[in-house]
Scaffold this motif. Structure first.
Motif, PDB file in Angstrom:
ATOM      1  N   GLU A   2       0.827  -1.208   0.000  1.00 17.81           N
ATOM      2  CA  GLU A   2       0.000   0.000   0.000  1.00 17.81           C
ATOM      3  C   GLU A   2       0.861   1.259   0.000  1.00 17.81           C
ATOM      4  O   GLU A   2       1.949   1.280   0.563  1.00 17.81           O
ATOM      5  N   SER A   4       0.139   5.739   0.294  1.00 19.79           N
ATOM      6  CA  SER A   4      -0.795   6.857   0.418  1.00 19.79           C
ATOM      7  C   SER A   4      -0.078   8.162   0.144  1.00 19.79           C
ATOM      8  O   SER A   4       1.118   8.298   0.419  1.00 19.79           O
ATOM      9  N   THR A  81      -4.054  14.328  -3.743  1.00 17.21           N
ATOM     10  CA  THR A  81      -4.001  13.220  -2.808  1.00 17.21           C
ATOM     11  C   THR A  81      -4.261  11.918  -3.562  1.00 17.21           C
ATOM     12  O   THR A  81      -4.776  11.921  -4.683  1.00 17.21           O
ATOM     13  N   ALA A  83      -4.336   7.180  -3.228  1.00 19.15           N
ATOM     14  CA  ALA A  83      -4.129   5.919  -2.530  1.00 19.15           C
ATOM     15  C   ALA A  83      -3.869   4.843  -3.573  1.00 19.15           C
ATOM     16  O   ALA A  83      -4.471   4.850  -4.650  1.00 19.15           O
ATOM     17  N   GLN A  85      -2.661   0.485  -4.256  1.00 19.01           N
ATOM     18  CA  GLN A  85      -2.349  -0.873  -3.830  1.00 19.01           C
ATOM     19  C   GLN A  85      -1.695  -1.605  -4.998  1.00 19.01           C
ATOM     20  O   GLN A  85      -2.063  -1.375  -6.155  1.00 19.01           O
ATOM     21  N   ASP A 142     -12.173  10.139   1.938  1.00 18.17           N
ATOM     22  CA  ASP A 142     -11.459   9.061   2.643  1.00 18.17           C
ATOM     23  C   ASP A 142     -12.440   8.097   3.311  1.00 18.17           C
ATOM     24  O   ASP A 142     -12.309   7.763   4.492  1.00 18.17           O
ATOM     25  N   THR A 158      -7.236   1.135   1.875  1.00 16.50           N
ATOM     26  CA  THR A 158      -6.137   2.098   1.879  1.00 16.50           C
ATOM     27  C   THR A 158      -6.697   3.506   1.756  1.00 16.50           C
ATOM     28  O   THR A 158      -7.410   3.814   0.791  1.00 16.50           O
ATOM     29  N   SER A 160      -6.042   7.801   1.762  1.00 12.29           N
ATOM     30  CA  SER A 160      -5.022   8.783   1.420  1.00 12.29           C
ATOM     31  C   SER A 160      -4.657   9.681   2.599  1.00 12.29           C
ATOM     32  O   SER A 160      -3.570  10.237   2.650  1.00 12.29           O
ATOM     33  N   SER A 169      -9.672   6.909  -1.546  1.00 13.74           N
ATOM     34  CA  SER A 169      -9.513   5.635  -0.860  1.00 13.74           C
ATOM     35  C   SER A 169      -9.805   4.508  -1.822  1.00 13.74           C
ATOM     36  O   SER A 169     -10.454   4.696  -2.860  1.00 13.74           O
TER      37      SER A 169
END
Length: 207
Positions: A2, A4, A81, A83, A85, A142, A158, A160, A169
């Motif tokens: 992950e 962020s 921002t 996120a 994976q 989020d 996950t 941010s 997210s």
């Protein structure tokens, strides 16, 4: 694995798994906040699906040199921002060719919903011991995943860290099932969000 990014991030270096061997399958899931922004496909990767409200899914047949490195996901405008994976599926576990070994249909668009619903997927290889990955890529606030689709395990959420109106997210979970098609149930979020949901299928290695 992950990663962020804060709301002021201008560089989006996504961490790769510590160990990657040649022939492994890498899947990079990325969610960015806010209005639609262009995401550049990283060098050596293939865009599998996207881009809805700055969301994208990339794939790569690994060279074996990626372990412990980072991949720069370039976002138009820079400071956003995000996120991310990254999934690693070992070379012995999948079909080995990105074009015929991974299929993901168009997204189910999520608009102001707290229950993203990934669409049905009927991959071209028919019934096999397929690895199914349910994915929700979200923006706005989020929003955390509290419940994953039924029968899906190893859920990963996950965030941010961007907070209200600046966040992004993503949630994902997997299922191994011998079936010709799969239609996951819904995710449940802490509150409503926008974004997209997908059902990705990974073909097993040939017998």
């Amino acid at each position: 694995t992950e990663t962020s990014f804060t709301p002021t991030a201008t560089s989006h270096l996504v961490s790769m798994p510590a160990t990657v061997d040649a022939g492994d399958l890498l899947l990079l899931l990325y969610a960015s906040s806010g209005a639609v922004q262009a995401i550049t496909t990283p060098s050596g990767w293939t865009l599998l699906e996207g881009i809805v409200n700055s969301k994208a899914i990339f794939g790569k047949d690994a060279a074996g040199t990626e372990g412990g490195t980072t991949v720069d996901v370039v976002i138009a405008g820079g400071g956003t921002t995000g996120a991310a994976q990254v999934y690693r599926i070992t070379a012995a576990s999948w079909f080995g060719t990105l074009g015929t070994g991974v299929e993901v249909p168009a997204e189910a668009v999520v608009t102001g919903s707290s229950t993203p619903n990934p669409p049905s997927n009927t991959p071209s290889w028919g019934s096999a011991d397929t690895l199914w990955i349910a994915i929700a890529l979200l923006d706005n606030d989020d929003e955390a995943v509290t419940v994953y689709p039924t029968n899906y395990t190893n859920g990963i959420d996950t965030l941010s860290g961007g907070g209200a109106n600046l966040g992004a997210s993503l949630g994902s979970a997997r299922r191994e099932l011998a079936a010709a098609s799969e239609d996951p149930g819904t995710f449940t979020l802490t509150s409503a969000a926008d974004g997209g949901a997908w059902t990705l299928a990974v073909r097993p290695a040939a017998a």
